[in-house]
Write a protein that holds these residues in place. Structure first.
Motif, PDB file in Angstrom:
ATOM      1  N   PHE A  90      46.768  31.156  44.644  1.00  0.00           N
ATOM      2  CA  PHE A  90      47.097  32.524  44.413  1.00  0.00           C
ATOM      3  C   PHE A  90      45.982  33.294  43.741  1.00  0.00           C
ATOM      4  O   PHE A  90      45.610  32.979  42.548  1.00  0.00           O
ATOM      5  CB  PHE A  90      48.327  32.713  43.562  1.00  0.00           C
ATOM      6  CG  PHE A  90      49.450  32.382  44.348  1.00  0.00           C
ATOM      7  CD1 PHE A  90      50.395  33.531  45.082  1.00  0.00           C
ATOM      8  CD2 PHE A  90      49.913  31.111  44.736  1.00  0.00           C
ATOM      9  CE1 PHE A  90      51.417  33.020  45.860  1.00  0.00           C
ATOM     10  CE2 PHE A  90      51.176  30.667  45.271  1.00  0.00           C
ATOM     11  CZ  PHE A  90      51.793  31.781  46.040  1.00  0.00           C
ATOM     12  N   TYR A  91      45.115  34.164  44.308  1.00  0.00           N
ATOM     13  CA  TYR A  91      44.102  34.944  43.686  1.00  0.00           C
ATOM     14  C   TYR A  91      44.428  36.382  43.611  1.00  0.00           C
ATOM     15  O   TYR A  91      44.466  37.168  44.601  1.00  0.00           O
ATOM     16  CB  TYR A  91      42.801  34.761  44.606  1.00  0.00           C
ATOM     17  CG  TYR A  91      42.090  33.600  44.409  1.00  0.00           C
ATOM     18  CD1 TYR A  91      41.089  33.465  43.737  1.00  0.00           C
ATOM     19  CD2 TYR A  91      42.186  32.397  45.229  1.00  0.00           C
ATOM     20  CE1 TYR A  91      40.332  32.390  43.317  1.00  0.00           C
ATOM     21  CE2 TYR A  91      41.615  31.224  44.911  1.00  0.00           C
ATOM     22  CZ  TYR A  91      40.505  31.194  44.178  1.00  0.00           C
ATOM     23  OH  TYR A  91      39.833  29.938  44.093  1.00  0.00           O
ATOM     24  N   HIS A  92      44.793  36.746  42.150  1.00  0.00           N
ATOM     25  CA  HIS A  92      45.019  38.152  42.079  1.00  0.00           C
ATOM     26  C   HIS A  92      43.741  38.970  41.719  1.00  0.00           C
ATOM     27  O   HIS A  92      43.114  38.769  40.855  1.00  0.00           O
ATOM     28  CB  HIS A  92      45.934  38.144  40.658  1.00  0.00           C
ATOM     29  CG  HIS A  92      46.516  39.620  40.568  1.00  0.00           C
ATOM     30  ND1 HIS A  92      47.347  39.766  39.503  1.00  0.00           N
ATOM     31  CD2 HIS A  92      46.398  40.731  40.932  1.00  0.00           C
ATOM     32  CE1 HIS A  92      47.669  40.888  39.480  1.00  0.00           C
ATOM     33  NE2 HIS A  92      47.217  41.493  40.415  1.00  0.00           N
ATOM     34  N   LEU A  93      43.569  39.830  43.029  1.00  0.00           N
ATOM     35  CA  LEU A  93      42.354  40.590  42.944  1.00  0.00           C
ATOM     36  C   LEU A  93      42.506  41.732  41.888  1.00  0.00           C
ATOM     37  O   LEU A  93      42.928  42.772  42.361  1.00  0.00           O
ATOM     38  CB  LEU A  93      41.926  41.160  44.292  1.00  0.00           C
ATOM     39  CG  LEU A  93      41.712  39.897  45.165  1.00  0.00           C
ATOM     40  CD1 LEU A  93      41.759  40.532  46.672  1.00  0.00           C
ATOM     41  CD2 LEU A  93      40.634  39.121  44.840  1.00  0.00           C
ATOM     42  N   THR A  94      42.005  41.680  40.654  1.00  0.00           N
ATOM     43  CA  THR A  94      41.990  42.667  39.809  1.00  0.00           C
ATOM     44  C   THR A  94      40.663  43.629  39.652  1.00  0.00           C
ATOM     45  O   THR A  94      40.763  44.780  39.293  1.00  0.00           O
ATOM     46  CB  THR A  94      42.558  42.283  38.504  1.00  0.00           C
ATOM     47  OG1 THR A  94      41.677  41.282  37.834  1.00  0.00           O
ATOM     48  CG2 THR A  94      44.065  41.752  38.645  1.00  0.00           C
ATOM     49  N   ARG A  95      39.553  42.908  39.476  1.00  0.00           N
ATOM     50  CA  ARG A  95      38.330  43.321  39.139  1.00  0.00           C
ATOM     51  C   ARG A  95      37.284  43.338  40.528  1.00  0.00           C
ATOM     52  O   ARG A  95      36.326  44.189  40.240  1.00  0.00           O
ATOM     53  CB  ARG A  95      37.489  42.786  37.998  1.00  0.00           C
ATOM     54  CG  ARG A  95      38.357  42.894  36.718  1.00  0.00           C
ATOM     55  CD  ARG A  95      37.495  42.317  35.511  1.00  0.00           C
ATOM     56  NE  ARG A  95      38.178  42.410  34.221  1.00  0.00           N
ATOM     57  CZ  ARG A  95      38.364  43.619  33.497  1.00  0.00           C
ATOM     58  NH1 ARG A  95      37.887  44.655  34.008  1.00  0.00           N
ATOM     59  NH2 ARG A  95      39.080  43.721  32.590  1.00  0.00           N
ATOM     60  N   MET A  96      37.378  42.429  41.267  1.00  0.00           N
ATOM     61  CA  MET A  96      36.542  42.166  42.169  1.00  0.00           C
ATOM     62  C   MET A  96      37.287  42.321  43.573  1.00  0.00           C
ATOM     63  O   MET A  96      38.303  41.641  43.734  1.00  0.00           O
ATOM     64  CB  MET A  96      35.850  40.854  42.179  1.00  0.00           C
ATOM     65  CG  MET A  96      34.485  40.495  42.999  1.00  0.00           C
ATOM     66  SD  MET A  96      33.702  38.858  42.647  1.00  0.00           S
ATOM     67  CE  MET A  96      34.025  38.736  40.885  1.00  0.00           C
ATOM     68  N   PRO A  97      36.741  43.047  44.278  1.00  0.00           N
ATOM     69  CA  PRO A  97      37.468  43.171  45.727  1.00  0.00           C
ATOM     70  C   PRO A  97      37.371  41.977  46.714  1.00  0.00           C
ATOM     71  O   PRO A  97      36.528  41.008  46.546  1.00  0.00           O
ATOM     72  CB  PRO A  97      37.044  44.426  46.463  1.00  0.00           C
ATOM     73  CG  PRO A  97      35.438  44.514  46.069  1.00  0.00           C
ATOM     74  CD  PRO A  97      35.506  43.988  44.623  1.00  0.00           C
ATOM     75  N   LEU A  98      38.196  41.646  47.858  1.00  0.00           N
ATOM     76  CA  LEU A  98      38.214  40.695  48.591  1.00  0.00           C
ATOM     77  C   LEU A  98      36.928  40.640  49.235  1.00  0.00           C
ATOM     78  O   LEU A  98      36.556  39.343  49.410  1.00  0.00           O
ATOM     79  CB  LEU A  98      39.350  40.934  49.511  1.00  0.00           C
ATOM     80  CG  LEU A  98      39.526  39.974  50.859  1.00  0.00           C
ATOM     81  CD1 LEU A  98      40.012  38.658  50.228  1.00  0.00           C
ATOM     82  CD2 LEU A  98      40.067  40.212  52.251  1.00  0.00           C
ATOM     83  N   GLU A  99      36.216  41.520  49.538  1.00  0.00           N
ATOM     84  CA  GLU A  99      34.924  41.477  50.123  1.00  0.00           C
ATOM     85  C   GLU A  99      33.729  40.741  49.523  1.00  0.00           C
ATOM     86  O   GLU A  99      32.872  40.303  49.895  1.00  0.00           O
ATOM     87  CB  GLU A  99      34.248  42.811  50.477  1.00  0.00           C
ATOM     88  CG  GLU A  99      35.366  43.653  51.755  1.00  0.00           C
ATOM     89  CD  GLU A  99      36.477  44.221  50.956  1.00  0.00           C
ATOM     90  OE1 GLU A  99      37.569  44.571  51.807  1.00  0.00           O
ATOM     91  OE2 GLU A  99      36.690  44.249  49.757  1.00  0.00           O
ATOM     92  N   ARG A 100      34.121  40.616  47.967  1.00  0.00           N
ATOM     93  CA  ARG A 100      33.141  40.008  47.054  1.00  0.00           C
ATOM     94  C   ARG A 100      33.601  38.486  47.100  1.00  0.00           C
ATOM     95  O   ARG A 100      32.968  37.699  46.827  1.00  0.00           O
ATOM     96  CB  ARG A 100      33.037  40.699  45.959  1.00  0.00           C
ATOM     97  CG  ARG A 100      32.007  41.718  46.310  1.00  0.00           C
ATOM     98  CD  ARG A 100      31.312  42.474  44.993  1.00  0.00           C
ATOM     99  NE  ARG A 100      30.734  41.305  44.008  1.00  0.00           N
ATOM    100  CZ  ARG A 100      30.552  41.644  42.883  1.00  0.00           C
ATOM    101  NH1 ARG A 100      31.348  42.658  42.117  1.00  0.00           N
ATOM    102  NH2 ARG A 100      30.005  40.702  41.964  1.00  0.00           N
TER     103      ARG A 100
END
Length: 146
Positions: A5-15
């Protein structure tokens, strides 16, 4: 089977997604990227061709060529026409069909956290499922927090 599970808090999915896709392909494995959002599929298709100036990730959208030959395939549902054993769910909506793979990457942001928590809990008692929860720290590095 492992679910990350990757909680995207600081970096967007595109990165984040291209880095993980690159690692999967570098090991000789295949990846299925799943999003029910057509616009997101189109954007990811363009991104994977140009995410870094000196490289690209060979891929296609399902139904646009020889799906079975693609190291990375972008699809609207969990359909591993490329025989992938790794699946990345990128629209924030968990699908139990991902459990048929060796490894699943479930990406979600704060807008989808309720569904991610429900998926996390539903997988707790499943035999053979290892769960990992990744969150970015203040320095932007990924930490396994559960």
């Amino acid at each position: 089977m492992r679910v990350d599970f990757y909680h995207l808090t600081r970096m967007p999915l595109e990165r984040v997604l291209p880095q993980i896709a690159d690692k999967v392909v570098a090991t000789g494995e295949r990846l299925l990227i799943v999003s029910s959002n057509e616009a997101q599929q189109v954007a990811l298709d363009a991104l994977l061709w140009s995410y870094a100036p000196d490289s690209f990730l060979p891929h296609a959208r399902i139904g646009t060529g020889d799906d079975a030959a693609q190291p990375i395939l972008i699809a609207g549902d969990v359909n591993a026409a490329n025989r992938a054993r790794n699946v990345a769910i990128v629209d924030g909506e968990w699908r139990d069909d991902a459990l048929d793979f060796d490894r699943a990457f479930h990406f979600f942001d704060d807008d989808a956290i309720r569904g991610a928590r429900a998926a996390w809990k539903s997988l707790a008692d499943r035999d053979g499922v290892e769960r990992r929860y990744w969150k970015q720290n203040d320095a932007g590095r990924w930490e396994n927090v559960a």
